[in-house]
Design a protein around this motif. Sequence first.
Motif, PDB file in Angstrom:
ATOM      1  N   PHE A  23       0.822  -1.207   0.000  1.00  0.00           N
ATOM      2  CA  PHE A  23       0.000   0.000   0.000  1.00  0.00           C
ATOM      3  C   PHE A  23       0.859   1.261   0.000  1.00  0.00           C
ATOM      4  N   TYR A  26      -0.945   4.566   4.573  1.00  0.00           N
ATOM      5  CA  TYR A  26      -1.439   3.866   5.753  1.00  0.00           C
ATOM      6  C   TYR A  26      -0.921   4.615   6.973  1.00  0.00           C
ATOM      7  N   THR A  49      -8.942   1.109   2.257  1.00  0.00           N
ATOM      8  CA  THR A  49      -8.938   0.520   0.918  1.00  0.00           C
ATOM      9  C   THR A  49     -10.194  -0.315   0.713  1.00  0.00           C
ATOM     10  N   ASN A  50     -10.542  -0.512  -0.543  1.00  0.00           N
ATOM     11  CA  ASN A  50     -11.615  -1.445  -0.901  1.00  0.00           C
ATOM     12  C   ASN A  50     -11.064  -2.809  -1.297  1.00  0.00           C
ATOM     13  N   ASP A  51      -9.747  -2.926  -1.365  1.00  0.00           N
ATOM     14  CA  ASP A  51      -9.095  -4.138  -1.850  1.00  0.00           C
ATOM     15  C   ASP A  51      -8.868  -5.131  -0.705  1.00  0.00           C
TER      16      ASP A  51
END
Length: 82
Positions: A23, A26, A49-51
Amino acid sequence: GHNNSTLKRFKEDKINKIISRYFKGYSIQQITGYYEGIKEDSFKVEIITNDRKKVDNLKSFLVSELDQESILKTTALLDIEF
């Protein structure tokens, strides 16, 4: 906190190097945690995140790389604006 085999404390730099592979952004906070009644320095990492798959891959890697019995993951639905 620390490696379960060696009891050596993790440094934030090591955690940061691992997470930054997954990422770009963060937050990391140093916190005090307890496991089985034993106090230990620990880290809380927040990633927006959406992941979910990438988060799960990171979690699996951290468990293995840092020799952890488990790592807690929490999720929340957020309404975010930048």
